[in-house]
Motif scaffolding. Structure first.
Motif, PDB file in Angstrom:
ATOM      1  N   SER A 167       0.719  -1.168  -0.215  1.00  0.00           N
ATOM      2  CA  SER A 167       0.004   0.037  -0.090  1.00  0.00           C
ATOM      3  C   SER A 167       1.023   1.196  -0.028  1.00  0.00           C
ATOM      4  CB  SER A 167      -0.932  -0.039   1.314  1.00  0.00           C
ATOM      5  OG  SER A 167      -1.692   1.067   1.308  1.00  0.00           O
TER       6      SER A 167
ATOM      7  N   SER B 285       0.856   3.949  -2.769  1.00  0.00           N
ATOM      8  CA  SER B 285       0.511   5.267  -2.896  1.00  0.00           C
ATOM      9  C   SER B 285       1.751   6.241  -3.202  1.00  0.00           C
ATOM     10  CB  SER B 285       0.552   5.538  -1.204  1.00  0.00           C
ATOM     11  OG  SER B 285       1.394   5.393  -0.419  1.00  0.00           O
TER      12      SER B 285
ATOM     13  N   ALA C 241      -2.543  13.432   5.939  1.00  0.00           N
ATOM     14  CA  ALA C 241      -2.553  12.333   5.477  1.00  0.00           C
ATOM     15  C   ALA C 241      -2.774  11.169   6.546  1.00  0.00           C
ATOM     16  CB  ALA C 241      -1.203  12.036   5.147  1.00  0.00           C
ATOM     17  N   TYR C 242      -2.467  11.233   7.665  1.00  0.00           N
ATOM     18  CA  TYR C 242      -3.119  10.415   8.759  1.00  0.00           C
ATOM     19  C   TYR C 242      -4.426  10.280   8.959  1.00  0.00           C
ATOM     20  CZ  TYR C 242      -3.730   8.203  13.545  1.00  0.00           C
ATOM     21  OH  TYR C 242      -4.496   7.545  14.568  1.00  0.00           O
TER      22      TYR C 242
ATOM     23  N   GLY D 133      -6.043   8.502   5.887  1.00  0.00           N
ATOM     24  CA  GLY D 133      -5.720   6.976   5.966  1.00  0.00           C
ATOM     25  C   GLY D 133      -6.749   6.379   6.823  1.00  0.00           C
TER      26      GLY D 133
ATOM     27  N   THR E 201      -6.151   8.176  -0.692  1.00  0.00           N
ATOM     28  CA  THR E 201      -6.870   7.238   0.407  1.00  0.00           C
ATOM     29  C   THR E 201      -7.345   5.914  -0.343  1.00  0.00           C
ATOM     30  OG1 THR E 201      -8.727   8.596  -0.260  1.00  0.00           O
ATOM     31  CG2 THR E 201      -7.734   9.138   1.615  1.00  0.00           C
TER      32      THR E 201
ATOM     33  N   ALA F 122      -4.643   3.517   1.036  1.00  0.00           N
ATOM     34  CA  ALA F 122      -4.857   3.198   2.193  1.00  0.00           C
ATOM     35  C   ALA F 122      -5.933   2.216   2.658  1.00  0.00           C
ATOM     36  CB  ALA F 122      -4.970   4.507   2.984  1.00  0.00           C
TER      37      ALA F 122
ATOM     38  N   GLN G 220      -2.639   2.110   9.508  1.00  0.00           N
ATOM     39  CA  GLN G 220      -2.521   2.418   8.020  1.00  0.00           C
ATOM     40  C   GLN G 220      -2.463   4.013   7.989  1.00  0.00           C
ATOM     41  OE1 GLN G 220      -1.775   0.128   5.954  1.00  0.00           O
ATOM     42  NE2 GLN G 220      -1.500   1.730   4.199  1.00  0.00           N
TER      43      GLN G 220
ATOM     44  N   ALA H 233       0.327   5.941   6.057  1.00  0.00           N
ATOM     45  CA  ALA H 233       0.026   7.133   4.995  1.00  0.00           C
ATOM     46  C   ALA H 233       0.860   8.579   5.278  1.00  0.00           C
ATOM     47  CB  ALA H 233      -1.411   7.495   5.042  1.00  0.00           C
TER      48      ALA H 233
END
Length: 513
Positions: free
Chosen positions: A89, A93, A132-133, A136, A311, A314, A325, A329
């Motif tokens: 993943s 990404s 991003a967290y 994700g 996403t 993710a 995840q 991310a």
């Protein structure tokens, strides 16, 4: 043929000004621009940086405190029955994140805003890791199982968070697919043009854009892309597992070699970056707005934090917990901007071609030639310059090709929110191939549709304006999931943890344990 291209270019002549307006709003109004300091900062930048700062505090700066754990999680061996591994993943990404923007975007940002833009690119990336967290985690919470794959991302969590209305999921899916279609021509163009450039470096001869060589190369690229894309997400991830490490490591090694060969210029690099970001006249004049805007805008276009466009990868991962995840991310943003974009910045800033007698000629070049001209300044001889330029062009080609694969694959995942049957999915794949092929034809015809390329800027900001508010709607669920993840008490993640009852996949997992 040329008339067709010119007509299309003319139809989209409004795109550039519209994109600039949305990115610069409301600094394009006198009442706002007259405000000291703040008047230089657009709403888009306030939204992106502000959200990143807010989320960083709310999750306890997990982009720092869970950095090592994220790397351990990503690299641990695990058997995956459904979907893809966390590492796959991450590579998938990165196939989207690590693209031509890592060269073109950084070079363009420094050319327009000076070295200080790179500092603000770092700042936007650091706080972008938190955004991003959040994305994700939401992608994982609301992912769905489809045969031996997972599907999810912006269209899926957007629908669930906004009343579970079918039309919302369809709208967000179409929005992403349109965004990808707007960006695919540039990627097709970049792949075939970089292959041509490598051939010219090897042969020492100029190859005409309309020659048989370009038709053959273009045909091979379309066939190869189709063979990979029609194999589904797992096949695409197998290819990105191979290509992403190779292109990332090769690019880092080549640029690090240039830095070592020019180590005496390193102090100049840091001095220029920090002086350009913090000198007083930058803060109290229009220069600050340009430097900050270029850094954040090009940083976003490179790492895509806040867009929701990464996403899908993710959601595709077989994670043990949604937050697991999310941390991975955030690592993708770090690799893309803090590592790879910084290396590009080293080359451009250390060469400092925008100063001196040749500055005007350098500014007049396109972005990629600007970068290769910078390489020429840093290489000690013709042979060395040719080798380095070839390797960088190869990396650029791989950056564009993996982006092309990623956009078609993510469009396929988004299409699952519309219909999950093969007819719909294959239709989306075919449209993606057709549009990428159009970009290749542009190269063969010797044309660049600048107004069509501006669609990528417009697509970026439009998706930000839709995605970031949705992330705020779902933020409370991410915070609850984060508390559960940090507790690490061995209890499985379920809908009940976040106060919902529709996290179907996670509830079913808990029952089987």
């Amino acid at each position: 043929m040329e008339r067709v291209f010119e007509a299309i270019n003319g139809v989209f002549s409004f795109i550039g000004p519209l994109s600039d307006f949305l990115w610069e709003f409301p600094t394009n109004f006198v009442w706002y621009s007259s405000i000291p300091i703040l008047g230089n900062i657009s709403f888009a930048i306030i939204l992106l940086l502000g959200s990143g700062i807010f989320f960083s505090f709310r999750i306890g700066f997990m982009q720092v405190t869970y950095f090592k754990k994220g790397i351990r999680t990503m690299t641990e061996k695990r058997v995956v029955e459904t979907g893809i591994s966390p590492l796959a993943s991450f590579f998938l990404s990165s196939a989207m994140r690590v693209g031509p923007g890592n060269i073109l975007g950084v070079t363009g940002a420094i050319a327009a805003g000076g070295p200080g833009a790179l500092f603000w690119m770092w700042i936007s990336a650091f706080f972008g890791m938190a955004v991003a967290y959040m994305e994700g985690v939401l992608a994982q919470i609301f992912k769905e199982k489809k045969d031996d794959e997972f599907v999810g991302g912006l269209p899926f969590y957007g629908r669930k968070l906004l009343g579970n209305k079918v039309w919302i999921g369809i709208f967000l899916s179409v929005l992403y697919i349109l965004y990808a279609l707007c960006c695919l021509p540039a990627q097709g163009f970049n792949v075939v043009s970089s292959v041509g450039r490598m051939a010219e470096i090897i042969t020492g001869k100029t190859i005409a854009s309309g020659s048989a060589f370009y038709y053959i190369v273009g045909t091979i690229i379309v066939i190869l892309t189709a063979a990979i894309a029609f194999g589904g997400i797992k096949k695409v991830s197998r290819w990105t597992d191979m290509m992403v490490p190779v292109m990332a490591v090769l690019y880092m090694v080549v640029v690090l070699l240039l830095i070592i060969l020019n180590f005496t210029r390193i102090p100049y690099f840091f001095g220029s970056v920090f002086a350009g970001a913090f000198k007083p006249e930058a803060f109290f004049g229009g220069v600050f707005g340009t430097v900050l805007a270029q850094g954040v805008k090009r940083g976003l276009m490179s790492n895509e934090a806040g867009q929701g466009t990464i996403t899908m990868s993710a959601a595709a991962a077989d994670a043990k917990h949604p937050c697991e995840q999310g941390v991975i991310a955030s690592l993708g943003v770090f690799l893309d901007t803090i590592v790879i974009c910084t290396l590009t910045g080293f080359v451009v800033v250390m060469a400092h071609c925008w100063t001196g007698a040749d500055a005007e000629a350098w500014q007049a070049l396109d972005k990629l030639p600007k970068y290769t001209e910078s390489i020429a300044v840093l290489t000690p001889g013709t042979a060395m310059n040719g080798i380095v330029t070839f390797l960088v062009t190869l990396c650029f080609c791989l950056f564009a090709f993996t982006c092309l694969l990623g956009m078609i694959s993510f469009s396929e995942i988004a299409a699952n929110r519309i219909r999950k049957d093969k007819i719909c999915i294959n239709f989306v794949r075919c449209i993606g191939l057709f549009v990428a092929g159009f970009g290749i034809l542009c190269n063969i015809a010797g044309l660049e549709l600048g107004n069509l390329w501006a669609f990528s800027d417009l697509g970026n900001i439009l998706i930000v304006y839709f995605n970031v508010p949705i992330v705020y709607v779902g933020a409370k669920y991410v915070f609850r999931a984060t508390r559960h993840y940090k507790k690490n008490d061995g209890t499985p993640f379920t809908s009940e943890i976040i106060g919902r009852n529709d996290c179907t996949y996670w509830d079913e997992c808990a029952k089987t344990k």
